[in-house]
Scaffold this motif. Structure first.
Motif, short mmCIF file in Angstrom:
data_model
loop_
_atom_site.label_atom_id
_atom_site.label_comp_id
_atom_site.label_asym_id
_atom_site.label_seq_id
_atom_site.Cartn_x
_atom_site.Cartn_y
_atom_site.Cartn_z
N GLN A 235 -3.24 -9.78 5.58
CA GLN A 235 -2.25 -10.18 6.58
C GLN A 235 -2.37 -9.36 7.86
O GLN A 235 -1.43 -8.69 8.30
CB GLN A 235 -0.84 -10.10 6.00
CG GLN A 235 -0.59 -11.06 4.86
CD GLN A 235 -0.72 -12.50 5.31
OE1 GLN A 235 -0.17 -12.91 6.33
NE2 GLN A 235 -1.48 -13.28 4.57
N HIS B 47 7.50 -0.83 8.17
CA HIS B 47 6.79 -0.28 7.00
C HIS B 47 5.45 -0.95 6.74
O HIS B 47 4.99 -0.98 5.60
CB HIS B 47 7.69 -0.31 5.76
CG HIS B 47 9.02 0.33 5.99
ND1 HIS B 47 9.18 1.68 6.15
CD2 HIS B 47 10.24 -0.21 6.15
CE1 HIS B 47 10.45 1.96 6.38
NE2 HIS B 47 11.12 0.82 6.39
N ASP B 48 4.85 -1.47 7.79
CA ASP B 48 3.50 -2.00 7.72
C ASP B 48 2.57 -1.02 8.43
O ASP B 48 3.02 -0.08 9.09
CB ASP B 48 3.41 -3.37 8.39
CG ASP B 48 3.97 -4.48 7.53
OD1 ASP B 48 3.48 -4.63 6.39
OD2 ASP B 48 4.88 -5.19 7.99
N ARG C 29 1.15 -7.20 8.58
CA ARG C 29 2.18 -7.57 7.60
C ARG C 29 1.68 -7.34 6.17
O ARG C 29 1.89 -8.16 5.29
CB ARG C 29 2.58 -9.03 7.79
CG ARG C 29 3.17 -9.31 9.15
CD ARG C 29 3.46 -10.78 9.38
NE ARG C 29 3.84 -11.03 10.75
CZ ARG C 29 5.05 -10.80 11.26
NH1 ARG C 29 6.01 -10.31 10.52
NH2 ARG C 29 5.30 -11.06 12.54
N VAL C 30 1.06 -6.19 5.94
CA VAL C 30 0.44 -5.93 4.64
C VAL C 30 1.36 -5.28 3.61
O VAL C 30 0.98 -5.15 2.45
CB VAL C 30 -0.84 -5.07 4.79
CG1 VAL C 30 -1.86 -5.78 5.67
CG2 VAL C 30 -0.53 -3.68 5.31
N SER C 31 2.55 -4.89 4.00
CA SER C 31 3.41 -4.14 3.08
C SER C 31 3.81 -4.94 1.85
O SER C 31 4.16 -4.37 0.82
CB SER C 31 4.67 -3.63 3.79
OG SER C 31 5.47 -4.70 4.23
N GLY C 32 3.71 -6.27 1.91
CA GLY C 32 4.03 -7.10 0.76
C GLY C 32 2.93 -7.14 -0.29
O GLY C 32 3.09 -7.76 -1.33
N GLY C 33 1.80 -6.49 -0.01
CA GLY C 33 0.72 -6.42 -0.98
C GLY C 33 -0.50 -7.25 -0.64
O GLY C 33 -1.56 -7.06 -1.24
N ASP C 34 -0.38 -8.19 0.30
CA ASP C 34 -1.53 -9.00 0.72
C ASP C 34 -2.19 -8.30 1.90
O ASP C 34 -1.73 -8.40 3.04
CB ASP C 34 -1.08 -10.41 1.09
CG ASP C 34 -2.24 -11.30 1.53
OD1 ASP C 34 -3.38 -10.80 1.68
OD2 ASP C 34 -1.99 -12.50 1.74
N HIS C 35 -3.26 -7.60 1.63
CA HIS C 35 -3.91 -6.81 2.67
C HIS C 35 -4.81 -7.63 3.60
O HIS C 35 -5.54 -7.05 4.40
CB HIS C 35 -4.66 -5.64 2.03
CG HIS C 35 -3.70 -4.64 1.47
ND1 HIS C 35 -3.11 -3.66 2.23
CD2 HIS C 35 -3.16 -4.51 0.23
CE1 HIS C 35 -2.27 -2.96 1.50
NE2 HIS C 35 -2.28 -3.45 0.27
#
Length: 156
Positions: free
Chosen positions: A54, A24-25, A46-52
């Motif tokens: 990554q 889901h990234d 690894r941006v799905s956590g909100g830190d774009h």
């Protein structure tokens, strides 16, 4: 010029992009290969956590700065599914990494985003060499670029 060794590493970068999409990234993957042919680091978006920030290319630059000498960095090659964004290109330039080989270009990504109805990037879509004028780059690879486009199409 992209040779058979480059293509093998680009295929792996595209596989990492697929892994990112499956998690889901956004579909981007990259690897760092030293001058002796050793793959030293692989990563995916690894941006799905909100830190774009990554992005795998940014992670590679940070890792290389901590683990490789300046000479080793300049002799290494970064293989990536998509041409670096301006943030990642700057990181690449600041830490003195060597050659960049990409499967698809930022211009292709911008075109695909429009065709696929994806939101535009929040930063300018520009070539790596605009950010890092001395960068040595090769790409895109026509066949692998179509695989990358298919990954972006799955995002819709």
């Amino acid at each position: 010029m992209i040779d058979a060794t480059d293509r093998r590493h680009l295929v792996r970068a595209v596989e990492l992009a697929e892994e990112a999409l499956d998690a889901h990234d956004e579909p981007f993957g990259s690897l760092l290969v030293t001058s002796d042919g050793a793959v030293r680091l692989e990563d995916r978006n690894r941006v799905s956590g909100g830190d774009h920030t990554q992005h795998p290319e940014f992670a590679i630059a940070r890792w290389a700065a901590q683990h490789l000498t300046p000479h080793e960095r300049s002799a290494a090659t970064v293989y990536t599914s998509g041409e670096h964004c301006p943030m990642c290109a700057a990181a690449h330039g600041w830490v003195g990494l060597g050659r960049i080989v990409f499967a698809s270009s930022s211009a292709q990504l911008a075109q695909w985003a429009g065709e696929l109805g994806l939101p535009p990037a929040p930063v300018a879509t520009i070539p790596i060499t605009t950010v890092v004028p001395g960068a040595v780059v090769d790409g895109p690879d026509d066949e692998l670029a179509q695989r990358v486009r298919a990954l972006h199409a799955r995002r819709t």
